[in-house]
Design an enzyme around this catalytic site. Structure first.
Site, PDB file in Angstrom:
ATOM      1  N   LYS A 284       0.840  -1.196   0.000  1.00 18.20           N
ATOM      2  CA  LYS A 284       0.000   0.000   0.000  1.00 18.20           C
ATOM      3  C   LYS A 284       0.883   1.257   0.000  1.00 18.20           C
ATOM      4  O   LYS A 284       2.030   1.224   0.438  1.00 18.20           O
ATOM      5  CB  LYS A 284      -0.877   0.026   1.257  1.00 18.20           C
ATOM      6  CG  LYS A 284      -1.966  -1.017   1.317  1.00 18.20           C
ATOM      7  CD  LYS A 284      -2.745  -0.904   2.619  1.00 18.20           C
ATOM      8  CE  LYS A 284      -3.836  -1.934   2.719  1.00 18.20           C
ATOM      9  NZ  LYS A 284      -4.934  -1.705   1.773  1.00 18.20           N
ATOM     10  N   ARG A 359     -10.425 -11.545   1.794  1.00 18.25           N
ATOM     11  CA  ARG A 359     -11.293 -12.594   1.240  1.00 18.25           C
ATOM     12  C   ARG A 359     -10.630 -13.961   1.321  1.00 18.25           C
ATOM     13  O   ARG A 359     -11.331 -14.987   1.369  1.00 18.25           O
ATOM     14  CB  ARG A 359     -11.686 -12.239  -0.187  1.00 18.25           C
ATOM     15  CG  ARG A 359     -10.540 -12.149  -1.182  1.00 18.25           C
ATOM     16  CD  ARG A 359     -10.877 -11.314  -2.398  1.00 18.25           C
ATOM     17  NE  ARG A 359     -10.915  -9.882  -2.087  1.00 18.25           N
ATOM     18  CZ  ARG A 359     -11.267  -8.933  -2.946  1.00 18.25           C
ATOM     19  NH1 ARG A 359     -11.599  -9.251  -4.180  1.00 18.25           N
ATOM     20  NH2 ARG A 359     -11.284  -7.669  -2.578  1.00 18.25           N
TER      21      ARG A 359
END
Length: 505
Positions: A284, A359
């Site tokens: 990130k 996920r």
């Protein structure tokens, strides 16, 4: 650790009294006021009516929602301060009362009150709801996290309420029941906020495990914790893959509450417990990365809700909570874009982006929980996608589901708790975006409809079981500004889950 945090902002003693509110002596008496149809202001007790009339004549208080007026009464009232809080024209929603309670809680902190009384009249809301929502607002509005502040001036140190007295004008028993419900829900919300406020190095997967084990020692909840060895034995390739670049061990914390009924439904709650998200190899940007300690807010909501369930011990439904927990770091062994991993379900996943890691945790937790507990319904919560913030901002949680009935139940619970959700579609057209050339699925489906394709990915692991996915990335922190919601983590989801369990049918 969390227990210490709860001591910081206190657990006040709360009583409900049949006595006249004007006879109460303490730091502050707060009266919730509903203006009459003609705009006049009225309270049944004459001595309080005198002060209310003065407030109205001043022109500074009309009873409008969100207004407040603080007075220092004469000797005819034993309380040291008198606060009038406007409710507006005949408030009928639970949220309006919760907001008023939050305002009272904030005002009490401003004057450093330790004792408080609250009264109201002429409100078109059930007395149990009044007690519940006012208590929630008060306690959540007094939340502060200053554990790591070591040099606070004495006049800036927060002072928390130690005793709260309610003076309902009727239905005292119903108000008491509501107060009890509000206490439990507020405690859960504060617990979830405490977990989220801890730094990533202070709240790790191990802390989730410690908290879960602690619940099993003081309630009828059983706790099972999977470490690396158990995760490997169960072939939970998603959790293990996310953990590959980390120094600490991944955990999956499984909490189970069984009610006395043999034919009861089982509700499965799954929360993403990513204690810090660097993005992994798909790193990130540095700006704002400190907020990624909040990526475990789904897990915090499930843990806090399970603590409340263990306390309330519902007799009509079994509840299972599963929190897969790790951080996501770019260590030398980290999973890489292009890697193919195997899930607990047996499906293979092509990892396109290591920053779509939540996920991968949830797919194993969902598949495991459904196979082993055979639930009647499943709800998962996760700070899953930035796309949900683009679509819904910080005001609504995104909801996706394969079952209209369950979706409606969760929507109603969120509405009752002041944690609104907005349903987004699912369908085969979104699932097609996840097709891989080399594996059963890709872990991302591209930029279009990113929130929905993330849910479509999870749908691959729930089968026909009724399921709701809540994407709380926009509401877990920087949630809508409210009197009872501080800056930073909101504790979103915990109270919604508790309400869902309470009203399960």
């Amino acid at each position: 650790m969390i227990q210490d945090g709860l001591k910081e902002h206190g657990e006040p003693m709360i009583t409900v009294s049949k006595k006249k509110m004007s006879a109460w002596s303490g730091d502050m008496l707060a009266v919730l006021v509903v203006p009459q149809a003609d705009g006049s202001l009225h309270i049944e007790e004459p001595v309080l009516q005198t002060y209310l009339a003065k407030a109205g004549k001043s022109g500074d208080f009309s009873g409008k929602a969100g207004q407040s007026f603080l007075l220092y009464p004469d000797d005819d009232l034993p309380c040291r301060r008198l606060l009038f809080v406007g409710l507006g024209d005949k408030p009928k929603s639970r949220e309006e009362i919760r907001l008023a309670g939050g305002l009272v809680g904030q005002k009490a902190m401003d004057i450093k009150a330790v004792t408080l009384a609250v009264a109201w009249s002429d409100v078109d809301l059930a007395m149990q709801d009044m007690g519940e929502c006012c208590t929630e607002g008060l306690l959540l509005g007094q939340y502060r996290f200053s554990k790591y502040k070591k040099s606070i001036a004495d006049d800036e140190k927060p002072v928390f309420l130690k005793k709260i007295s309610f003076f309902p004008h009727e239905a005292v028993a119903a108000c008491r029941r509501g107060v009890r419900l509000g206490e439990v829900a507020a405690r859960a919300g504060k617990t979830a906020r405490d977990m989220a406020n801890e730094p990533g190095s202070g709240w790790t997967a191990e802390e989730f495990a410690v908290f879960g084990r602690g619940l099993s020692t003081k309630s009828p909840i059983t706790c099972t914790v999977f470490g690396t060895r158990e995760l490997r034995r169960h072939k939970m390739g998603g959790v293990l893959a996310v953990n590959q670049g980390s120094e600490g061990e991944a955990k999956m914390v499984i909490l189970s509450y069984r009610c006395p009924r043999q034919d009861a439904d089982t509700l499965l709650l799954v929360g993403k417990g990513l204690t810090f998200d660097s993005g992994g190899i798909s790193l990130k940007p540095g700006a704002g990365m400190e907020d990624m300690k909040y990526d475990m807010c789904g897990g915090a909501a499930v843990m806090a809700a399970m603590a409340a369930i263990g306390e309330e011990q519902p007799e009509h439904v079994n509840v299972v909570g599963v929190v897969p927990a790790t951080d996501n770091m770019p260590g030398p062994a980290a999973v890489k874009p292009g890697d193919i991993i195997s899930s607990y379900s047996g499906k293979t996943i092509e990892v396109i982006n290591t920053d779509a890691e939540g996920r991968l945790l949830l797919m194993d937790a969902l598949a495991y929980g459904i196979k082993n507990f055979k639930p009647s319904a499943v709800v998962d919560l996760a700070t899953l996608t930035g796309a949900v913030i683009i679509g819904l901002g910080h005001h609504y949680t995104g909801l996706m589901s394969n079952d209209d009935g369950l979706a409606a139940k969760v929507q109603e619970a969120g509405s009752r708790c002041g944690e609104p959700v907005w349903r987004l579609p699912l369908g085969e057209e979104y699932s097609k975006q996840l097709k891989s050339e080399v594996a059963d699925l890709k872990n991302v489906g591209g930029k279009p409809a990113g929130t929905i394709t993330a849910a479509a990915f999870l749908q691959e692991f729930v089968g026909e079981t009724p399921w709701v996915h809540l994407d709380i990335a926009g509401t877990a922190w920087n949630f809508t500004e409210k009197s009872y919601v501080p800056k930073g983590p909101s504790g979103i989801g915990a109270r919604t889950l508790i309400d869902l369990v309470r009203n399960w049918a």
